[in-house]
Design a protein around this motif. Structure first.
Motif, short mmCIF file in Angstrom:
data_model
loop_
_atom_site.label_atom_id
_atom_site.label_comp_id
_atom_site.label_asym_id
_atom_site.label_seq_id
_atom_site.Cartn_x
_atom_site.Cartn_y
_atom_site.Cartn_z
N GLY A 115 31.90 88.38 39.09
CA GLY A 115 32.93 89.24 39.65
C GLY A 115 33.10 89.13 41.15
N GLY A 116 32.52 88.11 41.75
CA GLY A 116 32.65 87.93 43.19
C GLY A 116 31.55 88.58 44.00
N LEU A 117 30.44 88.91 43.32
CA LEU A 117 29.29 89.50 44.01
C LEU A 117 28.05 88.72 43.62
CD1 LEU A 117 29.01 92.00 45.88
CD2 LEU A 117 28.25 93.29 43.89
N ILE A 118 27.44 88.03 44.61
CA ILE A 118 26.29 87.18 44.31
C ILE A 118 25.13 87.51 45.23
CG2 ILE A 118 27.13 85.35 45.86
CD1 ILE A 118 25.90 83.29 43.93
N ASN A 119 23.94 87.46 44.66
CA ASN A 119 22.72 87.72 45.43
C ASN A 119 22.58 86.65 46.52
OD1 ASN A 119 20.09 88.10 46.31
ND2 ASN A 119 19.31 88.54 44.27
N LEU A 120 22.28 87.06 47.75
CA LEU A 120 22.13 86.12 48.86
C LEU A 120 21.04 85.10 48.56
CD1 LEU A 120 22.77 85.17 51.75
CD2 LEU A 120 21.12 86.88 52.58
N GLU A 121 19.95 85.55 47.99
CA GLU A 121 18.86 84.64 47.65
C GLU A 121 19.31 83.59 46.64
OE1 GLU A 121 14.36 84.87 45.63
OE2 GLU A 121 15.40 86.70 46.26
N GLU A 122 20.11 84.02 45.66
CA GLU A 122 20.63 83.11 44.66
C GLU A 122 21.62 82.12 45.29
OE1 GLU A 122 21.43 81.47 40.80
OE2 GLU A 122 19.77 82.57 41.71
N LEU A 123 22.47 82.62 46.18
CA LEU A 123 23.43 81.76 46.87
C LEU A 123 22.71 80.68 47.67
CD1 LEU A 123 26.28 81.03 47.87
CD2 LEU A 123 26.03 82.81 49.61
N CYS A 124 21.65 81.07 48.35
CA CYS A 124 20.88 80.12 49.15
C CYS A 124 20.25 79.05 48.25
CB CYS A 124 19.81 80.88 49.94
SG CYS A 124 18.91 79.85 51.12
N ARG A 125 19.74 79.48 47.08
CA ARG A 125 19.13 78.53 46.14
C ARG A 125 20.16 77.52 45.64
NH1 ARG A 125 18.65 77.32 41.05
NH2 ARG A 125 20.11 78.92 40.37
N LEU A 126 21.35 78.02 45.31
CA LEU A 126 22.40 77.14 44.82
C LEU A 126 22.87 76.17 45.91
CD1 LEU A 126 24.51 79.68 42.71
CD2 LEU A 126 22.91 77.94 41.87
N LEU A 127 22.91 76.64 47.14
CA LEU A 127 23.30 75.77 48.26
C LEU A 127 22.30 74.62 48.42
CD1 LEU A 127 24.54 78.20 51.07
CD2 LEU A 127 25.79 76.24 50.15
N ASN A 128 21.03 74.95 48.41
CA ASN A 128 20.00 73.92 48.56
C ASN A 128 20.03 72.94 47.39
OD1 ASN A 128 18.46 74.25 51.07
ND2 ASN A 128 17.98 76.28 50.28
N GLN A 129 20.34 73.47 46.21
CA GLN A 129 20.44 72.61 45.03
C GLN A 129 21.61 71.63 45.19
OE1 GLN A 129 20.18 74.61 41.19
NE2 GLN A 129 21.81 73.30 40.41
N ARG A 130 22.71 72.12 45.73
CA ARG A 130 23.88 71.28 45.94
C ARG A 130 23.64 70.27 47.06
NH1 ARG A 130 30.09 73.27 46.49
NH2 ARG A 130 29.71 73.54 44.26
N ARG A 131 22.84 70.65 48.06
CA ARG A 131 22.64 69.83 49.25
C ARG A 131 21.35 69.01 49.17
NH1 ARG A 131 25.20 71.31 53.92
NH2 ARG A 131 23.32 70.85 55.11
N LYS A 132 20.95 68.62 47.99
CA LYS A 132 19.70 67.87 47.85
C LYS A 132 19.69 66.60 48.68
CE LYS A 132 18.21 69.41 43.27
NZ LYS A 132 18.02 69.04 41.83
N SER A 133 20.86 65.98 48.80
CA SER A 133 20.92 64.72 49.56
C SER A 133 20.94 64.94 51.07
CB SER A 133 22.18 63.93 49.15
OG SER A 133 23.35 64.70 49.40
N ARG A 165 18.02 94.38 48.43
CA ARG A 165 18.67 93.09 48.32
C ARG A 165 19.95 93.03 49.14
NH1 ARG A 165 18.05 90.67 42.23
NH2 ARG A 165 15.95 91.42 41.80
N LYS A 166 20.30 91.79 49.52
CA LYS A 166 21.57 91.54 50.19
C LYS A 166 22.47 90.79 49.22
CE LYS A 166 20.34 91.43 55.12
NZ LYS A 166 19.00 92.02 55.01
N LEU A 167 23.69 91.27 49.07
CA LEU A 167 24.65 90.66 48.17
C LEU A 167 25.84 90.16 48.98
CD1 LEU A 167 24.70 93.34 45.31
CD2 LEU A 167 23.22 91.33 45.50
N VAL A 168 26.35 89.00 48.60
CA VAL A 168 27.52 88.43 49.26
C VAL A 168 28.75 88.74 48.42
CG1 VAL A 168 28.61 86.32 50.09
CG2 VAL A 168 26.13 86.59 50.26
N ARG A 169 29.71 89.40 49.03
CA ARG A 169 30.93 89.77 48.33
C ARG A 169 32.05 88.83 48.74
NH1 ARG A 169 33.34 95.70 49.18
NH2 ARG A 169 34.02 94.76 51.14
N SER A 170 32.72 88.22 47.78
CA SER A 170 33.79 87.26 48.08
C SER A 170 35.14 87.75 47.60
CB SER A 170 33.47 85.90 47.45
OG SER A 170 33.35 86.01 46.04
#
Length: 251
Positions: A115-133, A165-170
């Motif tokens: 719904g446009g609300l994501i945990n900051l910790e989860e967002l950071c994990r997904l970013l690092n997963q995407r930026r493996k290279s 927790r910190k949540l990112v709202r988009s």
């Protein structure tokens, strides 16, 4: 009888006050000039430091965070523009602008599930997963700095605190106090029921249902009716492990 001071005495007192005022202004100006000189010296040293440790600032998250703190103390914002001295020296502006684009992509990709609300910790994990290279690791501090630059897109992107927790709202969804309390309560298991909300928060069942249905309508909750006790579970991907499962499939 006490004599009143004559005109000469009043003029002398006024002249003395003027002298003290001028003296005070001169001292203040000297202090200001000295502060400006010290600030200019510190900024020059900061530039020399940045040149010397350019690679460390880009590659080491902890080093990068400390560098930002040093900049803040002298009023320097390396992220104020992706052009100019700091961007050319460090390329740090490009780093955060690239990060901002990736954050928007992830928020858009996961929006149907959270719904446009994501945990900051989860967002950071997904970013690092995407930026493996990529050579630069990304921290929550980096995410927060990149998100602060996304405010130019309007009121859609911001960080809110719910409990610990910190949540990112988009999305421009307005969460009231009732919604925040439910999200905080859901952090324990990832879900809540109407009965649990009413009992734990001392609400009426009507108030709990109304708040939960609003969160459901906003796309922030998912319902699960498949339980023997017949109680509906309201799951919140932004605070539960569902987000991790969804994230692995999407990103």
């Amino acid at each position: 009888m006490r004599r009143r001071p004559g005109i000469g005495g009043l003029q002398t007192a006024a002249a003395a006050r003027d002298q003290y005022r001028v003296l005070g202004e001169n001292v203040a100006k000297l202090k200001m000039d000295l502060m400006k000189e010290q600030l200019a010296t510190f900024r020059s040293q900061l530039e020399d430091f940045a040149r010397k440790h350019k690679n460390d600032i880009r590659k080491n998250p902890a080093f990068r965070s400390q560098f930002h703190e040093m900049c803040a103390k002298v009023g320097v914002d390396p992220l104020a523009s992706n052009k100019g001295f700091w961007a050319e020296l460090l390329g740090i502006g490009d780093f955060y602008y690239e990060l901002g684009v990736q954050i928007v992509d992830i928020c858009l990709a996961t929006r149907p599930h959270n719904g446009g609300l994501i945990n900051l910790e989860e967002l950071c994990r997904l970013l690092n997963q995407r930026r493996k290279s990529a050579r630069e690791a990304v921290t929550e501090d980096d995410c927060l700095r990149a998100i602060s630059k996304l405010k130019v897109l309007g009121n859609g992107f911001e960080v809110i605190s719910v409990g610990k927790r910190k949540l990112v709202r988009s999305v421009p969804t307005e969460l009231n106090k009732d919604h925040n309390e439910i999200l905080e309560l859901a952090q324990a298991q990832g879900f809540v029921t109407v009965e649990e909300v009413a009992r734990r928060l001392s609400w009426s069942s009507g108030r709990a249902t109304d708040a939960l249905e609003t969160l459901l309508d906003e796309g922030l909750a998912m319902i699960d009716d498949g339980h023997r006790d017949g109680k509906r579970r309201y799951w919140f991907p932004c605070v539960s492990s569902i987000a991790s499962f969804v994230g692995n499939e999407i990103v």
